[in-house]
Design a protein around this motif. Structure first.
Motif, PDB file in Angstrom:
ATOM      1  N   VAL A   1       0.840  -1.209   0.000  1.00  0.00           N
ATOM      2  CA  VAL A   1       0.000   0.000   0.000  1.00  0.00           C
ATOM      3  C   VAL A   1       0.868   1.250   0.000  1.00  0.00           C
ATOM      4  CG1 VAL A   1      -1.680   1.311   1.352  1.00  0.00           C
ATOM      5  CG2 VAL A   1      -1.947  -1.150   1.097  1.00  0.00           C
ATOM      6  N   SER A   2       1.968   1.233   0.748  1.00  0.00           N
ATOM      7  CA  SER A   2       2.844   2.402   0.799  1.00  0.00           C
ATOM      8  C   SER A   2       3.489   2.693  -0.552  1.00  0.00           C
ATOM      9  CB  SER A   2       3.930   2.191   1.855  1.00  0.00           C
ATOM     10  OG  SER A   2       4.826   1.149   1.471  1.00  0.00           O
ATOM     11  N   ARG A   3       3.678   1.656  -1.357  1.00  0.00           N
ATOM     12  CA  ARG A   3       4.269   1.852  -2.677  1.00  0.00           C
ATOM     13  C   ARG A   3       3.226   2.162  -3.740  1.00  0.00           C
ATOM     14  NH1 ARG A   3       8.616  -3.213  -2.680  1.00  0.00           N
ATOM     15  NH2 ARG A   3      10.084  -2.280  -1.178  1.00  0.00           N
ATOM     16  N   ALA A   4       1.953   2.028  -3.412  1.00  0.00           N
ATOM     17  CA  ALA A   4       0.880   2.358  -4.349  1.00  0.00           C
ATOM     18  C   ALA A   4       0.581   3.856  -4.277  1.00  0.00           C
ATOM     19  CB  ALA A   4      -0.369   1.538  -4.034  1.00  0.00           C
ATOM     20  N   ASP A   5      -0.294   4.291  -5.157  1.00  0.00           N
ATOM     21  CA  ASP A   5      -0.613   5.714  -5.247  1.00  0.00           C
ATOM     22  C   ASP A   5      -1.962   5.989  -4.590  1.00  0.00           C
ATOM     23  OD1 ASP A   5      -0.540   8.359  -5.845  1.00  0.00           O
ATOM     24  OD2 ASP A   5      -1.058   8.135  -7.958  1.00  0.00           O
ATOM     25  N   TYR A   6      -1.975   5.933  -3.251  1.00  0.00           N
ATOM     26  CA  TYR A   6      -3.190   6.224  -2.495  1.00  0.00           C
ATOM     27  C   TYR A   6      -3.109   7.566  -1.776  1.00  0.00           C
ATOM     28  CZ  TYR A   6      -4.643   1.385  -3.263  1.00  0.00           C
ATOM     29  OH  TYR A   6      -5.019   0.198  -3.837  1.00  0.00           O
ATOM     30  N   GLY A   7      -2.147   8.384  -2.100  1.00  0.00           N
ATOM     31  CA  GLY A   7      -2.047   9.698  -1.485  1.00  0.00           C
ATOM     32  C   GLY A   7      -1.443   9.659  -0.094  1.00  0.00           C
ATOM     33  N   PRO A   8      -1.974  10.475   0.828  1.00  0.00           N
ATOM     34  CA  PRO A   8      -1.403  10.554   2.176  1.00  0.00           C
ATOM     35  C   PRO A   8      -1.391   9.240   2.943  1.00  0.00           C
ATOM     36  CG  PRO A   8      -2.840  12.419   1.775  1.00  0.00           C
ATOM     37  CD  PRO A   8      -3.013  11.494   0.616  1.00  0.00           C
ATOM     38  N   ILE A   9      -2.358   8.350   2.674  1.00  0.00           N
ATOM     39  CA  ILE A   9      -2.364   7.092   3.422  1.00  0.00           C
ATOM     40  C   ILE A   9      -1.155   6.229   3.049  1.00  0.00           C
ATOM     41  CG2 ILE A   9      -3.765   5.774   1.779  1.00  0.00           C
ATOM     42  CD1 ILE A   9      -5.192   4.575   4.236  1.00  0.00           C
ATOM     43  N   SER A  10      -0.686   6.327   1.815  1.00  0.00           N
ATOM     44  CA  SER A  10       0.535   5.619   1.432  1.00  0.00           C
ATOM     45  C   SER A  10       1.740   6.204   2.167  1.00  0.00           C
ATOM     46  CB  SER A  10       0.748   5.712  -0.086  1.00  0.00           C
ATOM     47  OG  SER A  10      -0.296   5.059  -0.784  1.00  0.00           O
ATOM     48  N   GLU A  11       1.768   7.526   2.312  1.00  0.00           N
ATOM     49  CA  GLU A  11       2.854   8.159   3.061  1.00  0.00           C
ATOM     50  C   GLU A  11       2.819   7.748   4.534  1.00  0.00           C
ATOM     51  OE1 GLU A  11       2.378  12.311   2.485  1.00  0.00           O
ATOM     52  OE2 GLU A  11       2.595  12.222   0.297  1.00  0.00           O
ATOM     53  N   GLU A  12       1.628   7.679   5.113  1.00  0.00           N
ATOM     54  CA  GLU A  12       1.518   7.299   6.518  1.00  0.00           C
ATOM     55  C   GLU A  12       1.920   5.839   6.735  1.00  0.00           C
ATOM     56  OE1 GLU A  12       1.030   9.298   8.930  1.00  0.00           O
ATOM     57  OE2 GLU A  12       0.626  11.049   7.678  1.00  0.00           O
ATOM     58  N   PHE A  13       1.571   4.962   5.797  1.00  0.00           N
ATOM     59  CA  PHE A  13       1.990   3.563   5.919  1.00  0.00           C
ATOM     60  C   PHE A  13       3.503   3.434   5.805  1.00  0.00           C
ATOM     61  CE2 PHE A  13      -1.847   0.603   5.140  1.00  0.00           C
ATOM     62  CZ  PHE A  13      -2.615   1.367   6.002  1.00  0.00           C
ATOM     63  N   GLU A  14       4.105   4.270   4.970  1.00  0.00           N
ATOM     64  CA  GLU A  14       5.566   4.267   4.869  1.00  0.00           C
ATOM     65  C   GLU A  14       6.198   4.705   6.191  1.00  0.00           C
ATOM     66  OE1 GLU A  14       9.430   4.019   3.733  1.00  0.00           O
ATOM     67  OE2 GLU A  14       7.669   3.217   2.686  1.00  0.00           O
ATOM     68  N   LEU A  15       5.592   5.684   6.860  1.00  0.00           N
ATOM     69  CA  LEU A  15       6.092   6.117   8.171  1.00  0.00           C
ATOM     70  C   LEU A  15       5.919   5.017   9.215  1.00  0.00           C
ATOM     71  CD1 LEU A  15       4.758   9.796   8.262  1.00  0.00           C
ATOM     72  CD2 LEU A  15       7.082   9.022   7.795  1.00  0.00           C
ATOM     73  N   ILE A  16       4.820   4.270   9.142  1.00  0.00           N
ATOM     74  CA  ILE A  16       4.620   3.153  10.075  1.00  0.00           C
ATOM     75  C   ILE A  16       5.718   2.112   9.892  1.00  0.00           C
ATOM     76  CG2 ILE A  16       3.090   1.231  10.646  1.00  0.00           C
ATOM     77  CD1 ILE A  16       0.726   3.034   9.921  1.00  0.00           C
ATOM     78  N   LEU A  17       5.998   1.756   8.651  1.00  0.00           N
ATOM     79  CA  LEU A  17       7.043   0.766   8.376  1.00  0.00           C
ATOM     80  C   LEU A  17       8.419   1.291   8.766  1.00  0.00           C
ATOM     81  CD1 LEU A  17       5.747  -0.449   4.905  1.00  0.00           C
ATOM     82  CD2 LEU A  17       5.607  -1.676   7.073  1.00  0.00           C
ATOM     83  N   ARG A  18       8.623   2.602   8.618  1.00  0.00           N
ATOM     84  CA  ARG A  18       9.907   3.179   9.028  1.00  0.00           C
ATOM     85  C   ARG A  18      10.081   3.100  10.538  1.00  0.00           C
ATOM     86  NH1 ARG A  18      10.726   9.179   7.112  1.00  0.00           N
ATOM     87  NH2 ARG A  18      10.260   8.120   5.136  1.00  0.00           N
ATOM     88  N   ASP A  19       9.006   3.345  11.277  1.00  0.00           N
ATOM     89  CA  ASP A  19       9.076   3.198  12.732  1.00  0.00           C
ATOM     90  C   ASP A  19       9.383   1.750  13.126  1.00  0.00           C
ATOM     91  OD1 ASP A  19       8.541   5.858  13.079  1.00  0.00           O
ATOM     92  OD2 ASP A  19       6.389   5.589  13.358  1.00  0.00           O
ATOM     93  N   MET A  20       8.804   0.816  12.411  1.00  0.00           N
ATOM     94  CA  MET A  20       9.063  -0.591  12.708  1.00  0.00           C
ATOM     95  C   MET A  20      10.506  -0.962  12.392  1.00  0.00           C
ATOM     96  SD  MET A  20       5.487  -2.190  11.231  1.00  0.00           S
ATOM     97  CE  MET A  20       6.047  -3.882  11.396  1.00  0.00           C
ATOM     98  N   ARG A  21      11.061  -0.390  11.315  1.00  0.00           N
ATOM     99  CA  ARG A  21      12.451  -0.683  10.979  1.00  0.00           C
ATOM    100  C   ARG A  21      13.420  -0.077  11.976  1.00  0.00           C
ATOM    101  NH1 ARG A  21      10.580   0.015   5.483  1.00  0.00           N
ATOM    102  NH2 ARG A  21      11.089   2.233   5.600  1.00  0.00           N
ATOM    103  N   THR A  22      13.023   0.997  12.645  1.00  0.00           N
ATOM    104  CA  THR A  22      13.898   1.635  13.624  1.00  0.00           C
ATOM    105  C   THR A  22      13.736   1.081  15.034  1.00  0.00           C
ATOM    106  OG1 THR A  22      12.244   3.383  13.877  1.00  0.00           O
ATOM    107  CG2 THR A  22      14.058   3.784  12.343  1.00  0.00           C
ATOM    108  N   GLY A  23      12.933   0.021  15.199  1.00  0.00           N
ATOM    109  CA  GLY A  23      12.862  -0.648  16.493  1.00  0.00           C
ATOM    110  C   GLY A  23      11.508  -0.645  17.163  1.00  0.00           C
ATOM    111  N   SER A  24      10.541   0.109  16.638  1.00  0.00           N
ATOM    112  CA  SER A  24       9.210   0.125  17.252  1.00  0.00           C
ATOM    113  C   SER A  24       8.472  -1.165  16.920  1.00  0.00           C
ATOM    114  CB  SER A  24       8.405   1.330  16.761  1.00  0.00           C
ATOM    115  OG  SER A  24       9.032   2.547  17.125  1.00  0.00           O
ATOM    116  N   SER A  25       7.631  -1.587  17.841  1.00  0.00           N
ATOM    117  CA  SER A  25       6.811  -2.772  17.588  1.00  0.00           C
ATOM    118  C   SER A  25       5.653  -2.422  16.658  1.00  0.00           C
ATOM    119  CB  SER A  25       6.265  -3.327  18.902  1.00  0.00           C
ATOM    120  OG  SER A  25       5.393  -2.392  19.517  1.00  0.00           O
TER     121      SER A  25
END
Length: 353
Positions: A205-229
């Protein structure tokens, strides 16, 4: 002759050692049997040192050119904000400390800018607003005190607009996220039903073109990559959006992940519910706009015309101007457009999300 040769040999060795210690060349001077060989080696070392100096100079020039390119690529407002922040850092910091919650508003609006730089931008917009209104008031021949008053109002209006601009951006992002939720949920549900994990579905979804929700999903995955559950990242997203629809989705996903359940069916069901709710809100909105459109046409077209005709008729009957041209210009240019703006804003706020 042997004594003279020994002295020359000693002086050659002493000269080589002196050059090696003082200049410390990159390469050691080879021990040759003649002065010509040593001179040739010294010449090569000197050329190598000059090449290193030229390379260093060229590297510095490339860094300067790259810095200038970045500066030119920056927007005009960013460069002015940097100047204001540099020369008026004290007042900018004082205003920044007095504005509570600005950092939170910038974070929710996903505006990657520091508080201090944004406050500098606020001051720039306020100053330009004041100058523009003062020039406009001067050109329509308003009194000097009115010109100063409009300048102050322009400064205050620009400052207040920029202060609440991040909140407006955040609300608009929430609206766009809620509109795209059914499509994103169907996307995730189709992938999960095919055996893909929840994290991989969110990545799609983050790589698709859904507008701000794709950006927010990318931020969620970035938080997970930096150590957040996974739970903490979704909870952070829920708090950032502060939306009832987003909260429902997050709670259902976390409940399904924690206690088990068919997550794809849950996501499909929520997508259908959101689509149905949006259609019902859209029908109500269209009916409401049809009722307001008549009032809008009356206030923006009929009423200004009737007002001008009434002023002209009263002036002809009294054989003098009932209203000064400056006041009439202010009413026509500000009052009626202001009413139109209020009505449009009411219609826009009633738009279903």
């Amino acid at each position: 002759m042997d004594v003279v040769g020994s002295i020359i040999h000693f002086l050659e060795r002493l000269g080589g050692k002196t050059v090696e210690v003082v200049e410390r060349p990159a390469k050691k001077i080879p021990s040759g049997k003649s002065v010509q060989e040593r001179l040739k080696a010294l010449k090569e070392i000197q050329m190598e040192i000059e090449r290193e100096k030229e390379e260093k100079h060229e590297q510095e020039l490339e860094e300067i050119i790259e810095w200038r390119k970045r500066e030119i690529q920056a927007s005009f407002s960013d460069r002015i904000a940097e100047v204001i922040l540099h020369y008026f850092k004290g007042p900018v910091l004082a205003i920044t400390n007095s504005l509570k919650g600005l950092d939170k508003d910038l974070y929710r609006a996903n505006m990657m800018i520091s508080k201090e730089k944004y406050v500098a931008t606020m001051l720039i917009v306020s100053i330009f607003s004041a100058i523009f209104l003062m020039l406009f008031s001067y050109l329509i021949y308003l009194p000097s005190d009115i010109v100063i008053l409009t300048g102050l109002l322009g400064f205050m209006g620009g400052f207040l607009y920029m202060r609440y601009y991040p909140k407006m951006v955040w609300k608009r992002r929430v609206t766009e996220v809620e509109r795209a939720l059914p499509y994103a949920l169907r996307h995730m549900a189709s992938l999960i039903s095919a055996g893909v994990g929840i994290a991989e579905a969110m990545l799609s979804v983050s790589r698709a073109d859904y507008g701000p929700i794709s950006e927010e999903f990318e931020l969620i995955l970035r938080d997970m990559r930096t150590g957040s559950s996974f739970e903490d990242a979704l909870t952070k997203f829920e708090q950032k959006m502060a939306s009832e629809s987003v909260s429902r989705v997050v709670k259902q996903i976390l409940r399904a992940v924690k206690f088990g359940g068919n997550l794809s069916e849950i996501l499909y069901k929520m997508a259908e519910d959101f689509s149905f709710e949006y259609r019902m809100k859209l029908v109500e909105y269209v009916q409401k706009v049809n009722g307001i459109s008549f009032i809008y046409m009356f206030l923006t077209i009929v009423m200004p015309t009737m007002f001008v005709v009434g002023i002209l008729a009263g002036s002809i009957m009294n054989q003098r101007l009932v209203m000064q041209p400056e006041a009439l210009a202010v009413i026509l240019l500000f009052a009626f457009p202001g009413v139109s703006f209020i009505i449009i804003n009411m219609i826009k706020k009633g738009e279903p999300r």
